[in-house]
Motif scaffolding. Structure first.
Motif, short mmCIF file in Angstrom:
data_model
loop_
_atom_site.label_atom_id
_atom_site.label_comp_id
_atom_site.label_asym_id
_atom_site.label_seq_id
_atom_site.Cartn_x
_atom_site.Cartn_y
_atom_site.Cartn_z
N TRP A 36 39.92 -83.14 -121.25
CA TRP A 36 38.87 -82.78 -120.31
C TRP A 36 37.55 -83.36 -120.45
O TRP A 36 37.12 -83.79 -121.72
N CYS A 37 36.71 -83.81 -119.30
CA CYS A 37 35.44 -84.48 -119.59
C CYS A 37 34.38 -83.76 -118.84
O CYS A 37 34.63 -83.29 -117.59
N LEU A 38 33.18 -83.53 -119.15
CA LEU A 38 32.07 -83.11 -118.25
C LEU A 38 31.19 -84.21 -117.93
O LEU A 38 30.52 -84.87 -119.13
N ASP A 39 30.92 -84.80 -116.82
CA ASP A 39 30.22 -86.02 -116.69
C ASP A 39 28.93 -85.49 -115.87
O ASP A 39 28.83 -84.73 -114.93
N VAL A 40 27.79 -85.74 -116.72
CA VAL A 40 26.59 -85.30 -116.32
C VAL A 40 25.40 -86.38 -115.94
O VAL A 40 25.38 -87.16 -116.57
N THR A 41 24.99 -86.42 -114.73
CA THR A 41 23.97 -87.43 -114.40
C THR A 41 22.67 -86.62 -114.45
O THR A 41 22.44 -85.72 -113.92
N ALA A 42 21.46 -87.48 -114.85
CA ALA A 42 20.25 -86.77 -115.15
C ALA A 42 19.16 -87.92 -114.46
O ALA A 42 19.29 -88.99 -114.89
N LEU A 43 18.41 -87.24 -113.49
CA LEU A 43 17.40 -87.92 -113.01
C LEU A 43 16.06 -87.53 -113.50
O LEU A 43 15.66 -86.27 -113.18
N LEU A 44 15.31 -88.34 -114.23
CA LEU A 44 14.34 -87.94 -115.01
C LEU A 44 13.08 -88.60 -114.55
O LEU A 44 13.10 -89.65 -114.05
N THR A 45 11.92 -87.55 -114.67
CA THR A 45 10.68 -88.08 -113.96
C THR A 45 9.81 -88.89 -115.16
O THR A 45 8.92 -89.71 -114.78
N THR A 46 10.42 -88.46 -116.22
CA THR A 46 9.43 -89.42 -117.45
C THR A 46 10.77 -89.91 -118.23
O THR A 46 11.54 -89.29 -118.59
N ASP A 47 10.52 -90.92 -119.11
CA ASP A 47 11.41 -91.47 -120.23
C ASP A 47 11.32 -90.54 -121.34
O ASP A 47 12.52 -90.54 -121.91
N ALA A 48 10.75 -89.84 -121.56
CA ALA A 48 10.56 -88.77 -122.69
C ALA A 48 10.76 -87.41 -122.35
O ALA A 48 10.22 -86.24 -122.97
N SER A 49 11.72 -87.14 -121.35
CA SER A 49 12.20 -85.89 -120.79
C SER A 49 12.63 -84.98 -122.10
O SER A 49 13.50 -85.14 -122.69
N SER A 50 12.01 -83.65 -122.16
CA SER A 50 12.43 -82.58 -123.20
C SER A 50 13.56 -81.88 -122.65
O SER A 50 14.21 -80.99 -123.45
N GLU A 51 14.11 -82.14 -121.38
CA GLU A 51 15.00 -81.17 -120.86
C GLU A 51 16.35 -81.68 -121.05
O GLU A 51 17.53 -80.74 -120.82
N VAL A 52 16.49 -83.03 -121.50
CA VAL A 52 17.93 -83.33 -121.48
C VAL A 52 18.90 -82.87 -122.50
O VAL A 52 19.83 -82.30 -122.32
N GLY A 53 18.38 -82.84 -123.91
CA GLY A 53 18.87 -82.08 -124.81
C GLY A 53 19.31 -80.66 -124.73
O GLY A 53 20.60 -80.25 -124.79
N PRO A 54 18.54 -79.85 -124.26
CA PRO A 54 18.83 -78.06 -124.30
C PRO A 54 19.85 -78.28 -122.82
O PRO A 54 20.75 -77.50 -123.06
N THR A 55 19.70 -78.97 -121.62
CA THR A 55 20.83 -78.97 -120.71
C THR A 55 22.16 -79.36 -120.99
O THR A 55 22.87 -78.52 -120.86
N LEU A 56 22.32 -80.39 -121.93
CA LEU A 56 23.54 -81.09 -122.32
C LEU A 56 23.94 -79.76 -123.29
O LEU A 56 25.22 -79.60 -123.04
N TYR A 57 23.48 -79.26 -124.28
CA TYR A 57 23.86 -78.26 -124.74
C TYR A 57 24.37 -77.03 -124.04
O TYR A 57 25.36 -76.64 -124.45
N GLU A 58 23.64 -76.68 -123.01
CA GLU A 58 23.89 -75.42 -122.62
C GLU A 58 25.21 -75.57 -121.72
O GLU A 58 26.16 -74.94 -121.58
N LEU A 59 25.27 -76.70 -121.10
CA LEU A 59 26.55 -77.21 -120.29
C LEU A 59 27.57 -77.20 -121.12
O LEU A 59 28.78 -76.70 -120.82
N THR A 60 27.47 -78.16 -122.28
CA THR A 60 28.57 -78.01 -123.41
C THR A 60 29.29 -76.88 -123.82
O THR A 60 30.29 -76.51 -123.84
N ASN A 61 28.29 -75.97 -123.94
CA ASN A 61 28.40 -74.52 -124.62
C ASN A 61 29.16 -73.69 -123.60
O ASN A 61 29.94 -72.79 -123.93
N ALA A 62 28.60 -73.79 -122.34
CA ALA A 62 29.45 -73.03 -121.16
C ALA A 62 30.97 -73.25 -121.22
O ALA A 62 31.63 -72.44 -121.19
N VAL A 63 31.09 -74.62 -121.38
CA VAL A 63 32.73 -75.09 -121.43
C VAL A 63 33.39 -74.64 -122.55
O VAL A 63 34.35 -74.05 -122.72
#
Length: 250
Positions: free
Chosen positions: A209-236
């Motif tokens: 199985w795979c989870l494909d995640v597209t992130a559209l970021l307002t800044t190159d140094a977004s702090s939301e990417v890591g937590p969001t990927l973790y939470e999505l991965t953990n949900a699966v």
């Protein structure tokens, strides 16, 4: 603004280092043609290490059984992602269930996460490469960067577990928006101006199985990417799959 289906903890908690991943190693009892699981015989604790862009750089782990105590589980962690027999004996669980099993098997109180990290054995580095290009290189107007991640998983999901993810991630906009080919569950959200969309599907002729995640970021140094990927991965992961790696495609 879209409601956040992932937010189960306060923002300040999610910003800290993600919790460890816990697994039970089970004894399988065969009775004729049927197979049932017996009690757990041990636990495995893991943590992925990450590059600055949140793709996977390696894996740390430690295992415990009543007879051997704590031991390096690097080979077991590799095997539980590739060996079908071992995969059948390993179940992802929350920390609370791991604590109960550890106590029931005579270990006492499960060490806190700082102590568990200090007991990690052989680090398993992952091969790294420049991000592949999947989709348009340029971010849409209003965003500074577009990233695509793929989280690969081993094991399999039952239909009720897939339906649970559909229900958890559902928003009204998903009924009218485009869906990726083969997607069985999808979601999207906005955090701090960043937009995230994702799809869960089978890959490798149904072998993974795979989870494909597209992130559209307002800044190159977004702090939301890591937590969001973790939470999505953990949900699966909480529905029974075992994460293998997180790759970045753009």
């Amino acid at each position: 603004m879209t409601a956040d289906p992932l937010r189960a903890v306060p923002v300040e908690v999610a910003a800290r280092r993600p919790p460890l991943d816990y697994y039970l190693v089970l004894v399988l009892v065969r009775r004729g043609r049927s197979e049932s699981t017996g009690v757990a015989e041990g636990i495995v604790v893991e943590e992925f290490t990450r590059h600055r862009d949140s793709s996977t750089s390696g894996l740390d782990s430690v295992g415990w059984t009543p007879e051997a105590g704590w031991w390096s589980s690097a080979s077991l962690s590799r095997g539980l992602r590739t060996d079908p027999e071992l995969l059948a004996r390993v179940v992802p669980v929350p920390r609370g269930e791991a604590e109960d099993v550890y106590r029931r098997l005579g270990g006492g109180r499960l060490p806190d996460e700082a102590a568990l990290r200090a007991s990690f054995g052989v680090h398993q580095p992952f091969a790294t490469a420049a991000p592949l290009r999947l989709g348009p290189a340029q971010a849409p107007a209003g965003f500074s960067e577009r990233r695509v991640y793929r989280v690969l998983f081993a094991k399999d999901l039952r239909e009720d577990q897939v339906e649970d993810l559909r229900t958890t991630w559902w928003t009204a906009e998903l009924d009218t928006g485009p869906r990726a080919p083969g997607s069985v569950a999808a979601g999207h959200l906005e955090r701090g101006g960043d937009h995230f969309t994702w799809d869960l599907r089978r890959v490798g002729n149904g072998l993974a199985w795979c989870l494909d995640v597209t992130a559209l970021l307002t800044t190159d140094a977004s702090s939301e990417v890591g937590p969001t990927l973790y939470e999505l991965t953990n949900a699966v992961r909480q529905r029974g799959l075992i994460p293998v790696t997180t790759e970045r495609f753009s």
